[in-house]
Design a protein around this motif. Structure first.
Motif, PDB file in Angstrom:
ATOM      1  N   VAL A   1     -22.956  23.218  42.930  1.00  0.00           N
ATOM      2  CA  VAL A   1     -24.126  24.800  44.299  1.00  0.00           C
ATOM      3  C   VAL A   1     -23.410  24.363  45.245  1.00  0.00           C
ATOM      4  N   PRO A   2     -23.450  22.429  46.628  1.00  0.00           N
ATOM      5  CA  PRO A   2     -23.282  22.505  47.946  1.00  0.00           C
ATOM      6  C   PRO A   2     -21.715  23.260  47.822  1.00  0.00           C
ATOM      7  N   PRO A   3     -20.739  23.047  46.527  1.00  0.00           N
ATOM      8  CA  PRO A   3     -19.624  23.340  47.076  1.00  0.00           C
ATOM      9  C   PRO A   3     -18.825  24.929  47.031  1.00  0.00           C
ATOM     10  N   ALA A   4     -20.197  25.505  46.049  1.00  0.00           N
ATOM     11  CA  ALA A   4     -20.139  26.928  46.114  1.00  0.00           C
ATOM     12  C   ALA A   4     -20.987  27.160  47.621  1.00  0.00           C
ATOM     13  N   LEU A   5     -21.781  26.476  47.966  1.00  0.00           N
ATOM     14  CA  LEU A   5     -22.655  27.335  49.147  1.00  0.00           C
ATOM     15  C   LEU A   5     -21.404  26.629  50.492  1.00  0.00           C
ATOM     16  N   ARG A   6     -20.517  25.851  50.215  1.00  0.00           N
ATOM     17  CA  ARG A   6     -19.843  25.637  51.620  1.00  0.00           C
ATOM     18  C   ARG A   6     -18.791  26.684  51.895  1.00  0.00           C
ATOM     19  N   ALA A   7     -18.389  26.903  50.273  1.00  0.00           N
ATOM     20  CA  ALA A   7     -17.171  28.117  50.395  1.00  0.00           C
ATOM     21  C   ALA A   7     -17.794  29.854  51.137  1.00  0.00           C
ATOM     22  N   LEU A   8     -19.262  29.364  50.934  1.00  0.00           N
ATOM     23  CA  LEU A   8     -20.024  30.788  50.600  1.00  0.00           C
ATOM     24  C   LEU A   8     -19.714  30.499  52.609  1.00  0.00           C
ATOM     25  N   ALA A   9     -20.233  29.929  53.400  1.00  0.00           N
ATOM     26  CA  ALA A   9     -20.340  29.761  54.452  1.00  0.00           C
ATOM     27  C   ALA A   9     -18.355  29.599  55.198  1.00  0.00           C
ATOM     28  N   ARG A  10     -17.682  29.253  54.453  1.00  0.00           N
ATOM     29  CA  ARG A  10     -17.000  29.840  55.300  1.00  0.00           C
ATOM     30  C   ARG A  10     -16.170  31.469  55.310  1.00  0.00           C
ATOM     31  N   THR A  11     -16.657  31.975  54.443  1.00  0.00           N
ATOM     32  CA  THR A  11     -16.310  33.144  54.149  1.00  0.00           C
ATOM     33  C   THR A  11     -17.348  34.075  54.590  1.00  0.00           C
TER      34      THR A  11
END
Length: 380
Positions: free
Chosen positions: A97-107
């Motif tokens: 979840v943390p890396p998935a959310l970090r990627a979402l934050a960039r998008t």
């Protein structure tokens, strides 16, 4: 110093097939997961992002960024599998979840609004007890709906969480009664445990809650702009409940009569049941005794034959001071050791288990877990 996995143990773990992944071939777990995702996305009209992340994760993502305290017992090598000081085999799919959310934050930085269901399925790696409902490598899925307050018009709340539970339960076990009870997770607020009513009673299906603000903020998603729901579910348990499968070992069986039934969601048709064979082992073990570590050692000792193992139970544990002198001498027990009565229940999913073969398996386990100077063998 954290106890690390051996290169061979790590290799075996990474070679294990993920039954939820179509890339490894068809399995009933896949249409079940598809049904859950379809129920959520069609009701919410949100986008879907399925991420299959590698099992090796950073300790930070598995624990720290989710809010686990440094002293939490779950971090101990008795329960978690470390490949290096800062790298481990994920103990839950929430580690993604943390890396998935970090990627979402960039998008999200270049998009006005977000409304997405993040789905992270996969195999997890634990040191767990051995019985018909538990295994050291369970399948899980994390489902996190993340929205901007602009796209939803409001913050997601307890009513949205209840709707999520209703949709998931309805997809896994249509028409089933369900209930919730309070539960605590470091990465959610207002956490709940979800149980479903089955023919054999109430069974835990999932845990959920509102996405914790510290997890969103740590990934770069400002809590005043982003809101979320989080649900984690054991896919093995969900499939067993759906099909009426009584034993978790069935899910990985390659026996043709069994494997043929693991391609769809039709009810389980029992394959001829074999009688169980019990072997009790009196072993010397280092104190303190840990049932999870013993179970892990038993799995490793049996190798492919672990498919015949139904359960491992610590029946009793007796310390040096509580044993008579004669027993201490017979066992060769040191003051820092204990005498453990370990019970193996062997039940093959197909075929029969002869006494000779049961004794051979018993001795394999005995050789791996006995720490005393004197041996008691069944086949020597």
């Amino acid at each position: 110093m954290t106890t690390l996995l051996s290169p061979r143990d790590l290799e075996v773990a990474l070679e294990l097939r993920d039954l939820s992944d179509p890339a490894g071939g068809p399995h009933a777990m896949q249409p079940l997961l598809d049904d859950v995702l379809a129920a959520l996305t069609s009701t919410w009209s949100c986008s879907l992002d399925v991420q299959r992340r590698r099992p090796l994760v950073s300790v930070e993502d598995n624990y720290d960024r989710l809010g686990y305290a440094a002293a939490d017992v779950t971090r101990d090598a008795r329960y978690s599998r470390y490949a290096a000081e800062t790298v481990m085999l994920r103990s839950h799919t929430t580690a993604g979840v943390p890396p998935a959310l970090r990627a979402l934050a960039r998008t999200a930085a270049v998009e006005a609004d977000v409304d997405v269901l993040l789905a992270l399925p996969g195999v997890c790696y634990r040191r767990d007890s051995i019985d018909r409902l538990h295994v050291g490598t369970p399948h899980q899925v994390d489902l996190w709906r993340i929205t901007t307050t602009g796209s939803a018009g409001r913050r997601l709340d307890a009513d949205d969480l209840e709707q999520m539970v209703e949709l998931v339960v309805g997809a896994v076990l249509p028409g089933a009664r369900w209930r919730t009870s309070p539960a605590q997770h470091p990465y959610t607020a207002s956490g709940l445990q979800v149980d479903v009513c089955t023919a054999s009673g109430w069974v835990e299906l999932a845990e959920c809650g509102l996405a914790a603000e510290h997890v969103l903020a740590g990934a770069g998603l400002a809590p005043d702009r982003y809101t979320g729901l989080a649900l984690g579910m054991g896919l093995d348990r969900a499939l067993m409940v759906r099909k009426g499968i009584p034993d978790i070992r069935v899910l990985r069986s390659t026996e043709p009569r069994i494997a043929a039934q693991l391609l769809d969601l039709r009810p389980w048709r029992p394959v001829s049941s074999q009688p169980s064979v019990r072997r009790d082992l009196s072993i010397v073990a280092d104190a303190p005794v840990d049932a999870e570590l013993l179970g892990d050692a038993v799995r490793t000792a049996l190798g492919p034959a672990v498919e015949d193992l139904e359960a491992v139970t610590v029946v009793s544990s007796t310390g040096y001071a509580d044993l008579p002198d004669a027993a201490r001498r017979r066992l060769g027990l040191r003051q820092d050791q204990v005498n453990v009565l370990l019970r193996l229940v062997l039940r093959p999913l197909s075929g029969t288990l002869t006494d000779q073969r049961a004794n051979e398996l018993r001795d394999q386990v005995y050789a791996a877990v006995h720490r005393g100077p004197h041996g008691e063998w069944a086949t020597r």
